[in-house]
Design an enzyme around this catalytic site. Structure first.
Site, short mmCIF file in Angstrom:
data_model
loop_
_atom_site.label_atom_id
_atom_site.label_comp_id
_atom_site.label_asym_id
_atom_site.label_seq_id
_atom_site.Cartn_x
_atom_site.Cartn_y
_atom_site.Cartn_z
N ARG A 88 -31.70 -12.62 41.41
CA ARG A 88 -32.58 -11.50 41.71
C ARG A 88 -33.26 -11.04 40.43
NH1 ARG A 88 -31.23 -5.47 42.03
NH2 ARG A 88 -33.19 -4.58 42.81
N GLU A 140 -26.75 -4.94 43.54
CA GLU A 140 -26.22 -4.65 42.20
C GLU A 140 -24.80 -4.10 42.31
OE1 GLU A 140 -28.61 -2.13 39.70
OE2 GLU A 140 -30.46 -3.10 40.33
N TYR A 159 -22.10 1.24 42.44
CA TYR A 159 -21.31 1.15 41.20
C TYR A 159 -20.08 2.05 41.23
CZ TYR A 159 -25.28 -1.20 39.01
OH TYR A 159 -26.29 -2.08 38.68
N GLU A 183 -30.73 -1.11 28.69
CA GLU A 183 -30.25 -0.18 29.70
C GLU A 183 -31.04 1.12 29.67
OE1 GLU A 183 -28.56 -0.53 32.36
OE2 GLU A 183 -28.69 1.61 32.79
N ASN A 190 -37.15 -1.27 43.92
CA ASN A 190 -35.76 -1.03 43.50
C ASN A 190 -35.56 0.48 43.31
OD1 ASN A 190 -33.11 -1.99 42.25
ND2 ASN A 190 -33.90 -0.61 40.70
N GLU A 191 -34.68 1.04 44.14
CA GLU A 191 -34.23 2.43 43.97
C GLU A 191 -35.39 3.43 43.81
OE1 GLU A 191 -31.40 2.41 40.78
OE2 GLU A 191 -29.85 1.58 42.07
N ASN A 212 -27.42 -1.05 46.01
CA ASN A 212 -26.83 -1.06 44.66
C ASN A 212 -25.67 -0.07 44.67
OD1 ASN A 212 -28.95 -2.70 43.97
ND2 ASN A 212 -30.05 -1.18 42.74
N HIS A 225 -39.68 -2.78 39.85
CA HIS A 225 -38.43 -2.28 39.25
C HIS A 225 -38.80 -1.35 38.10
CE1 HIS A 225 -33.89 -3.18 38.85
NE2 HIS A 225 -34.13 -2.16 38.07
O1 LIG Z 1 -27.42 1.33 35.13
C1 LIG Z 1 -27.23 0.00 35.45
C2 LIG Z 1 -28.31 -0.47 36.42
C3 LIG Z 1 -29.71 -0.53 35.80
O2 LIG Z 1 -29.68 -1.32 34.63
C4 LIG Z 1 -30.66 -1.12 36.86
O3 LIG Z 1 -31.95 -1.38 36.34
C5 LIG Z 1 -30.80 -0.16 38.03
O4 LIG Z 1 -31.31 -0.84 39.17
C6 LIG Z 1 -29.49 0.51 38.34
N1 LIG Z 1 -29.26 1.34 39.34
C7 LIG Z 1 -28.01 1.80 39.20
C8 LIG Z 1 -27.34 2.78 40.14
N2 LIG Z 1 -28.18 3.92 40.26
C9 LIG Z 1 -28.25 4.82 39.22
C10 LIG Z 1 -29.44 4.97 38.58
C11 LIG Z 1 -29.57 5.91 37.58
C12 LIG Z 1 -28.49 6.67 37.19
C13 LIG Z 1 -27.27 6.49 37.83
C14 LIG Z 1 -27.13 5.55 38.84
C15 LIG Z 1 -27.44 1.23 38.12
N3 LIG Z 1 -28.38 0.42 37.60
#
Ligand SMILES: OC[C@@H]1[C@@H](O)[C@H](O)[C@@H](O)c2nc(CNc3ccccc3)cn21
Length: 450
Positions: free
Chosen positions: A79, A355, A298, A409, A168-169, A296, A123
């Site tokens: 991706r 993700e 985490y 990042e 994306n998001e 996504n 993105h």
């Molecule tokens: O932070 C890690 C990744 C980032 O590198 C990616 O480009 C992005 O798609 C991404 N989204 C999240 C989860 N959403 C999030 C975004 C901003 C602050 C906290 C969580 C984590 N991540």
């Protein structure tokens, strides 16, 4: 297929994910136009340690080496995002053939390596020219610009790329960019600005999906959202109410709008005057049928009443236990909870975990290896819960680790390392981490666990 985690559906895709601005570098090469992250990262104080993506992982020049590393990981899919300003340097109008050529070579290389390209159109890296004209996503006319961009890339690559993600998001780059000031363009405005930008993004998503389907036979079209199940920090009514408001802002605003064609009534009432102007037919325009939903995920979201983001008025509570370099809790069951939440309420036809990963202070040991045991444990435990959700009928068809290799990042620069591959950003040397070898074994097809 069966591996060390358990049973996964035949055809399940094991992948890894990246984004253009975070890995490519070569920001002034190949006819690429400036984008809002070029501007934001060169704004004093915006990025930790004053770092930027001018070089990043130099993927623009090292993509062949990186594909070879993807093969070592036994990836089925990769991706990645296309930088809009490599294709249309001014955001619209003249097409940059060198930009098309770069991604064409990358796509051909992936296919030759037996790796399916999953393309994300946007993105976060808006061409600066569009930001300068009418404040980017705040201008409704930007929908037509995104349609032209979609048309150009799907005509160019639609013969070889079948999986297309529009955005994306959307919530992150609109709230982060127009209210919190943490993301490009770094504006601190009223929530109304973010809601207006978001409304236009949703319209662009719907229009883009139509163009993808016109230009790409057998296309699979989706969007990627960062869905978080909200757990009240306590049984106190104000915490329960805050968790519901957070769920409305973080999840239902997107899922109801894009999958049902309506904004959730409780949040409409809460946002009141901040609501965007909605023209007749808008909600139908954005709620086009989707082939898949990308999620996504985490961490868990434990929510209490607070003063963040008026009028949502919540605050995140960080439970005790293991935390990552991002300050996020390690809570593997979050992947199971999210999938059950989405499947039971919305029932999308297919889901990809687009993700999932952990930021660690990885270092190269004297033996020349990167012994990232915590990342192996994180992946193993999340995949175990993923497998449980699939066994209970959630239609997950693939999983993408964030991220392929240590990269930029965003506002935190290069310090948070999420990669399966270590990158020395001074020398650009790549080193497969222990988690990369672990993941390669998981993804290997002939891994037979008796
Ligand atoms: O932070 C890690 C990744 C980032 O590198 C990616 O480009 C992005 O798609 C991404 N989204 C999240 C989860 N959403 C999030 C975004 C901003 C602050 C906290 C969580 C984590 N991540």
């Amino acid at each position: 297929m069966k591996n060390a985690i358990g049973e996964f559906p035949e055809g399940f895709l094991w992948g890894a994910a990246t984004a253009a601005y975070q890995i490519e570098g070569a920001v002034t090469e190949g006819g690429r136009g400036k984008n809002i992250w070029d501007t934001f990262t060169h704004t004093p104080g915006a990025i930790k340690n004053g770092e930027n993506g001018d070089i990043a992982c130099d993927h623009y020049h090292r993509w062949r080496e990186d594909i070879a590393l993807m093969q070592q990981l036994n990836l089925d899919a990769y991706r990645f995002s296309i930088a809009w300003s490599r294709i249309l340097p001014q955001g619209r109008g003249t097409v940059n053939q060198a930009g098309l050529d770069f991604y064409s070579r990358l796509i051909d290389g992936l296919l030759e390596a037996g790796i399916q390209p999953f393309v994300t159109l946007y993105h976060w890296d808006l061409p600066q020219a569009l930001q300068d004209e009418g404040k980017g996503w705040l201008r409704r006319g930007i929908v037509e610009d995104f349609v032209q961009y979609t048309d150009v890339v799907t005509r160019a690559f639609g013969d070889r790329v079948k999986h297309w993600t529009t955005f994306n998001e959307p919530g992150v780059f609109t709230w982060g960019g127009y209210v919190l000031g943490e993301d490009a363009p770094g504006w601190r405005m009223q929530p109304g600005a973010a809601l207006t930008a978001l409304h236009h993004v949703f319209l662009a998503h719907g229009a883009s999906a139509q163009v993808i389907r016109e230009n790409v036979p057998q296309s699979q079209v989706g969007i990627v959202l960062d869905i978080n199940v909200a757990e009240p920090a306590s049984e106190a009514p104000e915490d329960v109410a805050a968790a519901l408001r957070f769920d409305g802002m973080q999840n239902r605003w997107f899922l109801d709008a894009l999958l049902r064609g309506e904004y959730p009534a409780d949040m409409v009432a809460l946002f009141g005057e901040q609501m965007p102007r909605i023209e007749t037919g808008d909600m139908q325009r954005m709620a086009v049928p989707l082939d898949y939903l990308g999620i996504n995920i985490y961490r868990r979201s434990v929510i209490a009443h607070g003063d963040e983001l008026v009028p949502v008025n919540y605050c995140r509570v960080l439970p005790p236990g293991e935390h990552t370099l991002m300050g996020w809790e390690v809570y593997p069951k979050c992947i199971y909870d999210i999938l059950k939440y989405v499947n039971e309420r919305y029932g999308p036809p297919k889901i990809y975990i687009t993700e999932n990963g952990i930021a660690l202070p990885d270092e190269v040991s004297p033996d020349g290896h990167v012994h990232d045991e915590r990342r192996i444990a994180y992946l193993r435990d999340h995949l175990t819960y993923l497998q449980r959700a699939i066994a209970e009928g959630v239609p997950v068809r693939g999983y993408f680790v964030w991220t392929l290799m240590d990269n930029f990042e965003w506002a935190l620069g290069f310090e948070p390392r999420f990669g399966l591959i270590y990158v020395d950003h001074q020398t650009q040397q790549r080193i497969m981490k222990d988690s990369g070898y672990f993941y390669a074994d998981i993804a290997k097809k002939e891994t037979a666990v008796k």
